[in-house]
Design a protein around this motif. Structure first.
Motif, PDB file in Angstrom:
ATOM      1  N   THR A   1       0.836  -1.198   0.000  1.00  0.00           N
ATOM      2  CA  THR A   1       0.000   0.000   0.000  1.00  0.00           C
ATOM      3  C   THR A   1       0.872   1.250   0.000  1.00  0.00           C
ATOM      4  OG1 THR A   1      -1.789  -1.145   1.158  1.00  0.00           O
ATOM      5  CG2 THR A   1      -1.804   1.259   1.234  1.00  0.00           C
ATOM      6  N   VAL A   2       0.445   2.232  -0.781  1.00  0.00           N
ATOM      7  CA  VAL A   2       1.103   3.532  -0.832  1.00  0.00           C
ATOM      8  C   VAL A   2       0.129   4.580  -0.316  1.00  0.00           C
ATOM      9  CG1 VAL A   2       2.152   5.256  -2.330  1.00  0.00           C
ATOM     10  CG2 VAL A   2       2.525   2.846  -2.777  1.00  0.00           C
ATOM     11  N   TYR A   3       0.678   5.575   0.356  1.00  0.00           N
ATOM     12  CA  TYR A   3      -0.158   6.607   0.964  1.00  0.00           C
ATOM     13  C   TYR A   3       0.258   7.993   0.452  1.00  0.00           C
ATOM     14  CZ  TYR A   3      -0.871   2.759   4.234  1.00  0.00           C
ATOM     15  OH  TYR A   3      -1.151   1.540   4.783  1.00  0.00           O
ATOM     16  N   LEU A   4      -0.677   8.906   0.517  1.00  0.00           N
ATOM     17  CA  LEU A   4      -0.371  10.313   0.264  1.00  0.00           C
ATOM     18  C   LEU A   4      -1.048  11.121   1.360  1.00  0.00           C
ATOM     19  CD1 LEU A   4       1.079  12.252  -1.717  1.00  0.00           C
ATOM     20  CD2 LEU A   4      -1.163  12.658  -2.760  1.00  0.00           C
ATOM     21  N   GLN A   5      -0.247  11.616   2.272  1.00  0.00           N
ATOM     22  CA  GLN A   5      -0.760  12.490   3.325  1.00  0.00           C
ATOM     23  C   GLN A   5      -0.773  13.913   2.794  1.00  0.00           C
ATOM     24  OE1 GLN A   5      -1.908  11.799   6.535  1.00  0.00           O
ATOM     25  NE2 GLN A   5      -2.465  13.979   6.543  1.00  0.00           N
ATOM     26  N   MET A   6      -1.936  14.540   2.832  1.00  0.00           N
ATOM     27  CA  MET A   6      -2.086  15.886   2.279  1.00  0.00           C
ATOM     28  C   MET A   6      -2.531  16.833   3.390  1.00  0.00           C
ATOM     29  SD  MET A   6      -3.906  14.995  -1.362  1.00  0.00           S
ATOM     30  CE  MET A   6      -5.468  14.523  -0.620  1.00  0.00           C
ATOM     31  N   ASN A   7      -1.715  17.812   3.651  1.00  0.00           N
ATOM     32  CA  ASN A   7      -2.007  18.809   4.690  1.00  0.00           C
ATOM     33  C   ASN A   7      -2.143  20.188   4.063  1.00  0.00           C
ATOM     34  OD1 ASN A   7      -1.693  16.765   6.657  1.00  0.00           O
ATOM     35  ND2 ASN A   7       0.506  17.166   6.789  1.00  0.00           N
ATOM     36  N   SER A   8      -2.711  21.103   4.826  1.00  0.00           N
ATOM     37  CA  SER A   8      -2.878  22.497   4.368  1.00  0.00           C
ATOM     38  C   SER A   8      -3.508  22.549   2.987  1.00  0.00           C
ATOM     39  CB  SER A   8      -1.515  23.207   4.359  1.00  0.00           C
ATOM     40  OG  SER A   8      -0.930  23.194   5.644  1.00  0.00           O
ATOM     41  N   LEU A   9      -4.570  21.804   2.819  1.00  0.00           N
ATOM     42  CA  LEU A   9      -5.215  21.722   1.513  1.00  0.00           C
ATOM     43  C   LEU A   9      -5.841  23.052   1.109  1.00  0.00           C
ATOM     44  CD1 LEU A   9      -6.678  18.153   1.851  1.00  0.00           C
ATOM     45  CD2 LEU A   9      -5.157  18.923   0.024  1.00  0.00           C
ATOM     46  N   LYS A  10      -5.816  23.295  -0.195  1.00  0.00           N
ATOM     47  CA  LYS A  10      -6.331  24.536  -0.770  1.00  0.00           C
ATOM     48  C   LYS A  10      -7.409  24.202  -1.797  1.00  0.00           C
ATOM     49  CE  LYS A  10      -1.561  26.235  -0.668  1.00  0.00           C
ATOM     50  NZ  LYS A  10      -0.448  26.785  -1.495  1.00  0.00           N
ATOM     51  N   PRO A  11      -8.283  25.135  -2.095  1.00  0.00           N
ATOM     52  CA  PRO A  11      -9.311  24.858  -3.112  1.00  0.00           C
ATOM     53  C   PRO A  11      -8.715  24.420  -4.449  1.00  0.00           C
ATOM     54  CG  PRO A  11      -9.894  26.809  -1.876  1.00  0.00           C
ATOM     55  CD  PRO A  11      -8.511  26.411  -1.420  1.00  0.00           C
ATOM     56  N   GLU A  12      -7.552  24.926  -4.798  1.00  0.00           N
ATOM     57  CA  GLU A  12      -6.917  24.536  -6.060  1.00  0.00           C
ATOM     58  C   GLU A  12      -6.374  23.115  -6.039  1.00  0.00           C
ATOM     59  OE1 GLU A  12      -6.292  27.283  -4.205  1.00  0.00           O
ATOM     60  OE2 GLU A  12      -4.146  27.794  -4.268  1.00  0.00           O
ATOM     61  N   ASP A  13      -6.419  22.453  -4.899  1.00  0.00           N
ATOM     62  CA  ASP A  13      -6.047  21.045  -4.839  1.00  0.00           C
ATOM     63  C   ASP A  13      -7.209  20.131  -5.239  1.00  0.00           C
ATOM     64  OD1 ASP A  13      -4.202  21.784  -1.868  1.00  0.00           O
ATOM     65  OD2 ASP A  13      -3.383  21.401  -3.863  1.00  0.00           O
ATOM     66  N   THR A  14      -8.362  20.705  -5.487  1.00  0.00           N
ATOM     67  CA  THR A  14      -9.520  19.922  -5.907  1.00  0.00           C
ATOM     68  C   THR A  14      -9.246  19.247  -7.237  1.00  0.00           C
ATOM     69  OG1 THR A  14     -11.093  21.317  -4.724  1.00  0.00           O
ATOM     70  CG2 THR A  14     -11.936  20.049  -6.605  1.00  0.00           C
ATOM     71  N   ALA A  15      -9.396  17.923  -7.260  1.00  0.00           N
ATOM     72  CA  ALA A  15      -9.088  17.130  -8.457  1.00  0.00           C
ATOM     73  C   ALA A  15      -9.410  15.668  -8.177  1.00  0.00           C
ATOM     74  CB  ALA A  15      -7.619  17.268  -8.831  1.00  0.00           C
TER      75      ALA A  15
END
Length: 121
Positions: free
Chosen positions: A75-89
């Motif tokens: 399994t691979v993970y992607l931890q995403m912090n400080s998300l912004k509206p432009e990260d919507t995808a």
């Protein structure tokens, strides 16, 4: 043959966090994460080698996103912090057929179905 299934996407407010998971079946080597927003090309986010000892990030996510892997769970993970509206995808997991780090779509041979991430302002 490698099959990939992403999970963990959803809706989050700006500044929030999400952790995406990508469960793989089959032998995996270098793994990566990409995303694609409506009307845009698929773009590279992060890649990690088999051992997990080396990772490479796109400049615009470095410091906010962290890629990791658990080879025992495949399994691979992607931890995403400080998300912004432009990260919507739609976020995609990808598996390469070799051991080199790659940031191009053509470096990867297998793709998951994607998971939607929506960040509201």
């Amino acid at each position: 043959q490698v099959q990939l299934v992403e999970s963990g996407g959803g809706w989050v407010q700006s500044g929030g966090s999400l952790r995406l998971s990508c469960a793989a079946s089959g032998r995996t080597r270098t793994m990566g994460w990409f995303r694609q927003a409506p009307g845009k090309e698929r773009e590279f986010l992060a890649t990690i080698i088999k051992s997990g000892g080396t990772a490479y990030y796109a400049g615009f996510v470095e410091g906010r996103f962290t890629i990791s892997r658990d080879n025992a769970k495949n399994t691979v993970y992607l931890q995403m912090n400080s998300l912004k509206p432009e990260d919507t995808a739609v976020y995609y997991c990808a598996a390469a057929g070799n051991y080199a780090l790659g940031r191009l779509v053509e470096n990867y041979d297998y793709w998951g179905q994607g998971t939607q991430v929506t960040v509201s302002s």
